[in-house]
Scaffold this motif. Structure first.
Motif, mmCIF file in Angstrom:
data_model
loop_
_atom_site.group_PDB
_atom_site.id
_atom_site.type_symbol
_atom_site.label_atom_id
_atom_site.label_comp_id
_atom_site.label_asym_id
_atom_site.label_seq_id
_atom_site.Cartn_x
_atom_site.Cartn_y
_atom_site.Cartn_z
ATOM 1 N N UNK A 67 0.823 -1.213 0.000
ATOM 2 C CA UNK A 67 0.000 0.000 0.000
ATOM 3 C C UNK A 67 0.853 1.258 0.000
ATOM 4 N N UNK A 109 -4.193 -1.696 -8.073
ATOM 5 C CA UNK A 109 -4.137 -2.557 -6.898
ATOM 6 C C UNK A 109 -5.475 -3.259 -6.709
ATOM 7 N N UNK A 111 -7.616 -6.007 -3.982
ATOM 8 C CA UNK A 111 -7.531 -6.294 -2.558
ATOM 9 C C UNK A 111 -8.059 -7.653 -2.188
ATOM 10 N N UNK A 112 -7.871 -7.926 -0.910
ATOM 11 C CA UNK A 112 -8.139 -9.235 -0.365
ATOM 12 C C UNK A 112 -9.595 -9.670 -0.506
ATOM 13 N N UNK A 113 -10.491 -8.813 -0.027
ATOM 14 C CA UNK A 113 -11.862 -9.271 0.098
ATOM 15 C C UNK A 113 -12.745 -8.621 -0.956
ATOM 16 N N UNK A 116 -16.112 -6.855 0.042
ATOM 17 C CA UNK A 116 -16.226 -5.524 0.633
ATOM 18 C C UNK A 116 -15.438 -4.472 -0.132
ATOM 19 N N UNK A 117 -14.734 -4.899 -1.179
ATOM 20 C CA UNK A 117 -13.872 -3.944 -1.867
ATOM 21 C C UNK A 117 -14.575 -3.171 -2.972
ATOM 22 N N UNK A 118 -15.807 -3.557 -3.262
ATOM 23 C CA UNK A 118 -16.578 -2.776 -4.227
ATOM 24 C C UNK A 118 -17.662 -2.024 -3.473
ATOM 25 N N UNK A 119 -17.915 -0.814 -3.892
ATOM 26 C CA UNK A 119 -18.925 -0.009 -3.209
ATOM 27 C C UNK A 119 -20.315 -0.576 -3.485
ATOM 28 N N UNK A 180 -12.983 -6.583 -9.956
ATOM 29 C CA UNK A 180 -11.905 -5.761 -9.388
ATOM 30 C C UNK A 180 -10.703 -5.735 -10.335
ATOM 31 N N UNK A 183 -11.370 -3.624 -13.264
ATOM 32 C CA UNK A 183 -11.244 -2.220 -12.902
ATOM 33 C C UNK A 183 -9.773 -1.820 -12.840
#
Lengths: 358, 319
Positions: A67, A109, A111-113, A116-119, A180, A183
């Motif tokens: 990060x 980047x 992410x892991x989850x 929860x990483x998309x709005x 993700x 994106x």
């Protein structure tokens, strides 16, 4: 290309230095209990088309390292030293506004989850369109949307034309991670940082996502940093591996180095705790005893010392990350043991492991 | 959506029924004195009390009493004897424009300031501006409306005659209308603005830690866009919940103190009168009226939820 005047070499210029160079990166956070040195002197380089895996337990500093590369750890209570250069262009000294141009467009980047990483309140398509238009507002909404459909198709979402209007909760976990990735790829970045991209997914989906990342890595020459605690994932796709412990890199080398000739006892422990499908009898999985150290109060000397059964007097001194094998200068580790000793100590019932010598 | 509406309507009727029964029991059954005498007012003749007894059904069984009384209220025939023989329903209807003018204006002010201050202090959390706004918000929350109104009236209408002292001007004269309402708007809004800014601040700080906010930053969005489109947008649900309740209460006659002090003869003002005179028919009517608005705005809130968060669907489970 941003408008910043740069004398830096062109990104793809061969021999002009690595694509991404991290030098002596140190990240500390001021907390109520004192300063937490989450990352303590990390160095690595990344070339186009390469997959670098960063492996370690929770709290080893791997995510913070990733990060920090795109400046997501910047905050009033964080302290960042060292250098991160993308094609020779220093990132750590860039202003927040300049960094925004790098994020997403040159370094993406994921992410892991993916849950929860998309709005949750915007459609998947809208979030991809937002990423595209954040970097080039001259692209119209409808052509950005077409691009989003194409991207979703490219990462293997069936019926992308229709699914682009779905909300994230209408996607499955694997599809969300694909979204993700779509994106992340929207602006054709040269570096992809995947922070535990498969941790929250089930095994078959994990394999699919890994192969997708590998495909993209090969077909687009996308340099990839793969952060994980799963050595199975590493074995699958990585070219080179960094093993992190307590904010420091304790061993680095090629995939084969790490799997077949690991030098650091911590790496042995990680390898030893893998499940073996080729073993006939079910037996209790070995584990590394103890817990990862508190970054507030690291052990003196080698940070792994309190958990290491092979600890000896010299371990009270901090070992450097040095090449300790005469034949291989690129395989480095932080352990004072002699290579010969190591080869003997790591052998447990015909395989590599970490156990008290009997 | 239709299913949802029907279920909500049935729910509303049930709530109104329960409330009316409760109020009915409290005022008619519990006190030991003759309810008809209380309805008839202080200087009532025995003949009037007799008439009231007959009109409100006190000579019949309890369920019949209830039925008679509800019929009076819902058909607009209920008269208040203690309050100059006015028709209660007519009085409430006449009060609606006043109350609505007060509440809508105040709501716009408190939402604007509440969201603005909440946003500012959330994005500057821990900094000087945040602390400053926090102090202001706490002052706003702690200030009693009657005190603030008195201060306003004394200094801004009496000492310097900046605003008209009291009363209400119809909207047909917008300038006068606004001039008469500015002080009451502010008085009513101060408490809510402070409260909403605190709620929004904490809600935003929660959302800022969400993974999707990190995603938004990682894709290179500007700080402002991340805050407005991803953090603020997702932090609005508690604000909407609060607003539905608060606004329903006020429109239903909850702005009692503000309306009384500024002589705005709206529903809240009428509530104050009715309570003062312990006028049962009026209290009964305004309670049902208020309950209706609370139920109505809660339903609107539920619809707004579905708009704010697509994971919430209005369906069988929503009601």
């Amino acid at each position: 290309m941003s408008a910043t005047p740069e004398t830096a070499p062109a990104p793809s210029g061969a021999g002009a230095g690595p694509l991404l160079a991290v030098e002596n990166l140190r990240v500390g956070f001021a907390t109520e209990d004192g300063r937490v040195q989450a990352v303590d002197g990390v160095n690595f380089e990344l070339e186009p088309g390469e997959v670098l895996a960063i492996v370690g337990e929770s709290g080893s500093g791997k995510s913070v390292t990733a990060q920090t590369i795109i400046g997501l750890t910047r905050s009033p209570n964080s302290h960042i030293e060292g250098s991160v250069r993308l094609s020779g262009d220093e990132l750590t000294t860039k202003s927040e506004r300049e960094l925004q141009k790098v994020r997403g467009s040159k370094i993406a980047m994921i992410f892991q989850d993916p849950m929860t990483s998309l709005n949750p309140v915007y459609t998947v398509g809208k979030q991809i369109v937002e990423a595209i238009r954040a970097h080039d507002s001259s692209i119209g909404r409808s052509s950005a949307r077409e691009q989003a459909v194409e991207l979703l198709g490219a990462v293997g979402i069936p019926d992308a034309e229709r699914r682009v209007n779905d909300y994230p909760h209408e996607f499955s976990g694997g599809m969300r991670q694909r979204a993700m990735i779509a994106m992340g790829l929207a602006l054709e970045p040269s570096v992809l940082i995947a922070d535990e991209p498969t941790t929250a997914l089930d095994v078959t989906i994990q394999a699919q996502i890994l192969h997708l990342i590998q495909d993209l890595n090969r077909s687009r020459g996308l340099a990839t940093i793969l952060i994980t605690h799963d050595l199975g994932v590493v074995a699958e796709v990585a070219d080179r591996v960094l093993v992190m412990y307590g904010g420091k890199v304790v061993e680095q080398g090629t995939l084969d180095d790490i799997f077949y000739d690991p030098q650091h006892p911590y790496t042995w422990g990680l390898l030893g705790s893998l499940t073996r499908l080729d073993q006939p009898r079910p037996h209790r999985l070995p584990q590394i005893s103890g817990a990862p150290p508190s970054l507030l109060n690291l052990p003196k000397g080698c940070a792994f010392r309190p958990r290491c059964p092979h600890e000896f007097g010299k371990c009270k001194e901090v070992p450097g990350l040095d090449p300790r094998l005469p034949e291989d200068p690129n395989h480095r580790d932080r352990c004072w043991l002699e290579p010969e000793q190591k080869r003997k100590l790591r052998e447990i019932e015909g395989r590599i492991g970490l156990e008290e010598p009997t | 959506m239709l299913r949802f509406a029907v279920r909500r309507l049935l729910g509303a009727i049930a709530v109104l029924f329960a409330i009316s029964v409760l109020v009915f029991l409290i005022f008619n059954v519990v006190p030991a004195t003759n309810p008809a005498a209380r309805i008839a007012g202080k200087n009532a003749t025995p003949q009037l009390i007799k008439n009231v007894e007959k009109e409100w059904g006190f000579d019949k069984s309890l369920p019949e009493q209830y039925w008679t009384q509800m019929k009076l209220i819902f058909t607009g025939k209920a008269t208040s004897y203690s309050l100059a023989h006015i028709n209660i329903d007519k009085r409430i209807l006449e009060g609606i424009p006043q109350t609505a003018s007060l509440c809508i204006g105040a709501a716009i002010i408190w939402l604007a300031f509440g969201i603005f201050f909440g946003y500012i202090s959330a994005i500057r959390a821990g900094g000087f501006i945040d602390r400053f706004v926090t102090v202001i918000a706490l002052i706003g929350i702690s200030m009693p409306v009657f005190w603030l109104a008195s201060i306003f009236l004394y200094y801004l209408t009496y000492k310097i005659e900046l605003f008209p002292a009291s009363g209400y001007e119809p909207l047909s004269n917008p300038v006068e209308w606004a001039k008469h309402l500015i002080l009451p708007w502010v008085c009513l809004a101060v408490l809510f603005a402070g409260f909403y800014s605190r709620v929004l601040r904490s809600s935003m700080l929660d959302v800022m830690n969400e993974d999707y906010v990190r995603t938004a930053r990682a894709k290179g969005l500007s700080q402002r866009r991340v805050m407005l489109r991803h953090v603020l947008r997702n932090s609005l649900i508690p604000i909407v919940t609060l607003f539905g309740l608060d606004f329903g209460v006020l429109i239903g006659g909850g702005a009692i103190v503000t309306e009384s002090l500024f002589q705005i003869e709206g529903v809240g003002y009428f509530v104050a009168e009715a309570l003062n005179q312990q006028d049962f028919p009026s209290i009964m009517a305004v309670t049902i009226f208020g309950a209706f608005f609370i139920v109505l705005f809660n339903t609107i809130v539920d619809i707004a939820y579905a708009y704010l968060d697509p994971r919430i669907r209005l369906g069988t489970s929503a009601a």
